[in-house]
Scaffold this motif. Structure first.
Motif, PDB file in Angstrom:
ATOM      1  N   MET A  25      38.458  25.300  39.787  1.00  0.00           N
ATOM      2  CA  MET A  25      37.791  24.098  40.269  1.00  0.00           C
ATOM      3  C   MET A  25      36.409  23.979  39.623  1.00  0.00           C
ATOM      4  SD  MET A  25      38.781  24.034  44.304  1.00  0.00           S
ATOM      5  CE  MET A  25      38.015  25.616  44.642  1.00  0.00           C
ATOM      6  N   PRO A  26      36.346  23.727  38.296  1.00  0.00           N
ATOM      7  CA  PRO A  26      35.072  23.725  37.609  1.00  0.00           C
ATOM      8  C   PRO A  26      34.124  22.638  38.085  1.00  0.00           C
ATOM      9  CG  PRO A  26      36.829  22.887  36.193  1.00  0.00           C
ATOM     10  CD  PRO A  26      37.479  23.451  37.401  1.00  0.00           C
ATOM     11  N   HIS A  27      34.696  21.517  38.601  1.00  0.00           N
ATOM     12  CA  HIS A  27      33.817  20.431  39.025  1.00  0.00           C
ATOM     13  C   HIS A  27      32.958  20.813  40.213  1.00  0.00           C
ATOM     14  CE1 HIS A  27      37.272  20.138  41.690  1.00  0.00           C
ATOM     15  NE2 HIS A  27      36.512  19.457  42.524  1.00  0.00           N
TER      16      HIS A  27
ATOM     17  N   GLY B 133      38.522  32.246  40.030  1.00  0.00           N
ATOM     18  CA  GLY B 133      38.452  32.547  38.601  1.00  0.00           C
ATOM     19  C   GLY B 133      38.280  34.007  38.258  1.00  0.00           C
ATOM     20  N   HIS B 134      38.049  34.871  39.257  1.00  0.00           N
ATOM     21  CA  HIS B 134      37.759  36.278  38.979  1.00  0.00           C
ATOM     22  C   HIS B 134      38.383  37.171  40.053  1.00  0.00           C
ATOM     23  CE1 HIS B 134      34.792  35.198  35.892  1.00  0.00           C
ATOM     24  NE2 HIS B 134      34.442  34.227  36.709  1.00  0.00           N
ATOM     25  N   PRO B 135      38.795  38.392  39.686  1.00  0.00           N
ATOM     26  CA  PRO B 135      39.295  39.326  40.699  1.00  0.00           C
ATOM     27  C   PRO B 135      38.168  39.759  41.626  1.00  0.00           C
ATOM     28  CG  PRO B 135      39.097  40.403  38.555  1.00  0.00           C
ATOM     29  CD  PRO B 135      38.855  38.948  38.320  1.00  0.00           C
TER      30      PRO B 135
ATOM     31  N   ALA C 178      39.139  41.800  51.179  1.00  0.00           N
ATOM     32  CA  ALA C 178      40.002  40.941  51.989  1.00  0.00           C
ATOM     33  C   ALA C 178      39.348  39.585  52.245  1.00  0.00           C
ATOM     34  CB  ALA C 178      40.333  41.630  53.314  1.00  0.00           C
ATOM     35  N   ALA C 179      38.026  39.591  52.427  1.00  0.00           N
ATOM     36  CA  ALA C 179      37.311  38.327  52.658  1.00  0.00           C
ATOM     37  C   ALA C 179      37.395  37.422  51.431  1.00  0.00           C
ATOM     38  CB  ALA C 179      35.862  38.607  53.019  1.00  0.00           C
ATOM     39  N   ILE C 180      37.188  37.987  50.242  1.00  0.00           N
ATOM     40  CA  ILE C 180      37.257  37.184  49.018  1.00  0.00           C
ATOM     41  C   ILE C 180      38.657  36.597  48.853  1.00  0.00           C
ATOM     42  CG2 ILE C 180      37.126  37.296  46.494  1.00  0.00           C
ATOM     43  CD1 ILE C 180      34.904  39.408  46.872  1.00  0.00           C
ATOM     44  N   TYR C 181      39.673  37.392  49.167  1.00  0.00           N
ATOM     45  CA  TYR C 181      41.046  36.880  49.127  1.00  0.00           C
ATOM     46  C   TYR C 181      41.204  35.714  50.106  1.00  0.00           C
ATOM     47  CZ  TYR C 181      46.130  36.754  49.692  1.00  0.00           C
ATOM     48  OH  TYR C 181      47.438  36.345  49.762  1.00  0.00           O
ATOM     49  N   ALA C 182      40.642  35.869  51.311  1.00  0.00           N
ATOM     50  CA  ALA C 182      40.756  34.811  52.321  1.00  0.00           C
ATOM     51  C   ALA C 182      40.004  33.561  51.893  1.00  0.00           C
ATOM     52  CB  ALA C 182      40.245  35.323  53.662  1.00  0.00           C
ATOM     53  N   TYR C 183      38.803  33.727  51.272  1.00  0.00           N
ATOM     54  CA  TYR C 183      38.016  32.566  50.843  1.00  0.00           C
ATOM     55  C   TYR C 183      38.809  31.669  49.903  1.00  0.00           C
ATOM     56  CZ  TYR C 183      33.864  35.225  52.325  1.00  0.00           C
ATOM     57  OH  TYR C 183      32.947  35.935  53.025  1.00  0.00           O
TER      58      TYR C 183
ATOM     59  N   VAL D 193      32.965  36.580  31.881  1.00  0.00           N
ATOM     60  CA  VAL D 193      32.046  36.028  32.872  1.00  0.00           C
ATOM     61  C   VAL D 193      31.091  35.078  32.168  1.00  0.00           C
ATOM     62  CG1 VAL D 193      30.304  36.567  34.606  1.00  0.00           C
ATOM     63  CG2 VAL D 193      32.211  38.136  34.233  1.00  0.00           C
ATOM     64  N   THR D 194      31.065  33.838  32.592  1.00  0.00           N
ATOM     65  CA  THR D 194      30.194  32.842  31.973  1.00  0.00           C
ATOM     66  C   THR D 194      28.769  32.971  32.511  1.00  0.00           C
ATOM     67  OG1 THR D 194      30.593  31.162  33.670  1.00  0.00           O
ATOM     68  CG2 THR D 194      32.171  31.287  31.836  1.00  0.00           C
ATOM     69  N   ALA D 195      27.841  32.314  31.818  1.00  0.00           N
ATOM     70  CA  ALA D 195      26.451  32.321  32.275  1.00  0.00           C
ATOM     71  C   ALA D 195      26.329  31.706  33.664  1.00  0.00           C
ATOM     72  CB  ALA D 195      25.577  31.557  31.280  1.00  0.00           C
ATOM     73  N   ASN D 196      27.139  30.680  33.916  1.00  0.00           N
ATOM     74  CA  ASN D 196      27.125  30.038  35.233  1.00  0.00           C
ATOM     75  C   ASN D 196      27.591  31.007  36.318  1.00  0.00           C
ATOM     76  OD1 ASN D 196      26.645  27.620  36.766  1.00  0.00           O
ATOM     77  ND2 ASN D 196      28.858  27.415  36.991  1.00  0.00           N
ATOM     78  N   ASP D 197      28.618  31.809  35.993  1.00  0.00           N
ATOM     79  CA  ASP D 197      29.099  32.810  36.949  1.00  0.00           C
ATOM     80  C   ASP D 197      28.019  33.849  37.233  1.00  0.00           C
ATOM     81  OD1 ASP D 197      31.610  31.614  37.105  1.00  0.00           O
ATOM     82  OD2 ASP D 197      32.415  32.809  35.453  1.00  0.00           O
ATOM     83  N   ILE D 198      27.324  34.274  36.172  1.00  0.00           N
ATOM     84  CA  ILE D 198      26.256  35.275  36.346  1.00  0.00           C
ATOM     85  C   ILE D 198      25.167  34.738  37.253  1.00  0.00           C
ATOM     86  CG2 ILE D 198      24.373  36.463  35.157  1.00  0.00           C
ATOM     87  CD1 ILE D 198      26.952  37.876  34.789  1.00  0.00           C
ATOM     88  N   VAL D 199      24.800  33.463  37.058  1.00  0.00           N
ATOM     89  CA  VAL D 199      23.772  32.861  37.915  1.00  0.00           C
ATOM     90  C   VAL D 199      24.216  32.875  39.367  1.00  0.00           C
ATOM     91  CG1 VAL D 199      22.606  30.692  38.502  1.00  0.00           C
ATOM     92  CG2 VAL D 199      22.771  31.419  36.117  1.00  0.00           C
TER      93      VAL D 199
END
Length: 331
Positions: A1-3, A66-68, A118-123, A244-250
């Motif tokens: 969901m990049p938008h 987008g990431h594990p 587990a929380a990240i999976y649920a999110y 990992v993109t710069a946006n992800d790092i931010v």
């Protein structure tokens, strides 16, 4: 969901400035404490901590698809240690991290890591409000675990509240909803992930109760995130992950700083203020989660969620109230 990332990028910068403002205000508040202001300071810190944790959860939800989970958690934990170490140096130095219970801290930290996974999976499968409605069962599970593990006496009224609380979770989950059965099991799996998350969180909390004698409030924050780095870093080396993109790092570095500050706030609040005054502030997360869900994802809570959340929250608050009364009678 990049938008989804475009409107959050500006919010992330604003949140960064807000987080440093929270840290500076917290420093001033704790530098000149008075006994009369301890309870109020603790409640303010708790309110800030749970608001910041909701910000962390929101960022996790944005990047979760987008990431594990181990990649997300590794970056988050690395940056979370920065404010924790800074605060440690400002309030007494590394001596505050000394412990005779390193193995127990790492075990407790591992339970927290499992809760985060587990929380990240649920999110990735649930609105934040659905997740928080299930997480509200935390005090109920902690009470039940404390009875079996710590030998704490739980009266029949609290056992009844625990039972009612789990009925509230069933209302939230709404497993017989026709729309869920038609559109697949993603939501049900997400709610199952939320249950695993809250169970591991409760296990970690009970371990804190068991270990807190002789420990500073900072040891739990530091070694918890250290365990997260060790576990998630090992998985990252063994299994790898997407670029990992710069946006992800931010986003993830911001989430780490916010998580570190929230941990400092919460541990300090529990250290300075009775638990009964702190625990109810956890229920403010569903408000922040609803606001974030509507503004970013246009999600509106349904009646099953609202009704179930009220049942679970009422049960949790009753358990907290009964624990206060029990301690008053025994003291």
């Amino acid at each position: 969901m990049p938008h989804l990332c475009r409107p959050v990028r500006l919010n992330s910068i604003n949140c960064l400035f807000i987080s440093f403002d929270v840290l500076s205000r917290m420093t001033m508040a704790l530098a000149n404490p008075t006994s009369a202001s301890h309870a109020l300071t603790g409640m303010v810190l708790a309110a800030a901590a749970f608001a910041l944790l909701t910000s962390v959860d929101t960022i996790f939800k944005i990047v979760a698809l987008g990431h594990p989970a181990y990649q997300i958690l590794f970056i988050n934990a690395f940056f979370a240690l920065i404010p924790i170490l800074v605060w440690t140096f400002l309030t007494g130095g590394m001596v505050r991290l000394q412990t005779m219970r390193l193995p127990q801290h790492l075990v407790r930290g591992s339970a927290s890591v499992m809760s985060a996974f587990a929380a990240i999976y649920a999110y990735s499968r649930l609105p934040l409000t659905d997740f928080y409605a299930i997480v509200f069962a935390g005090p109920l599970i902690v009470t039940a675990m404390s009875a079996f593990w710590l030998g704490e006496k739980v009266d029949p009224a609290r056992w009844l509240a625990i039972l009612v609380g789990f009925m509230g979770i069933m209302v939230v989950a709404n497993p017989f909803d026709h729309a869920q059965m038609v559109h697949g099991s993603a939501a049900l799996l997400g709610r199952f992930g939320a249950l695993i998350s809250v169970f591991c969180y409760a296990l970690s909390t009970v371990m804190v109760r068991r270990m807190r004698q002789g420990e500073t409030n900072m040891t739990f924050s530091f070694y918890g995130y250290l365990a997260a780095i060790l576990i998630s870093g090992t998985l990252l080396v063994v299994r790898g992950g997407p670029a990992v993109t710069a946006n992800d790092i931010v986003h993830l570095s911001l989430s780490g700083v916010l998580a570190g500050i929230s941990s400092i706030c919460l541990m300090t609040a529990y250290h300075r203020t009775p638990v009964a005054l702190i625990a109810p502030f956890q229920y403010t997360q569903i408000i922040w989660g609803a606001v974030a869900g509507y503004l970013i994802w246009k999600q509106v809570p349904n009646m099953h969620l609202i009704g179930g959340a009220l049942i679970v929250a009422a049960s949790g608050l009753f358990v907290i109230y009964r624990e206060i009364r029990t301690k008053e009678v025994t003291d």
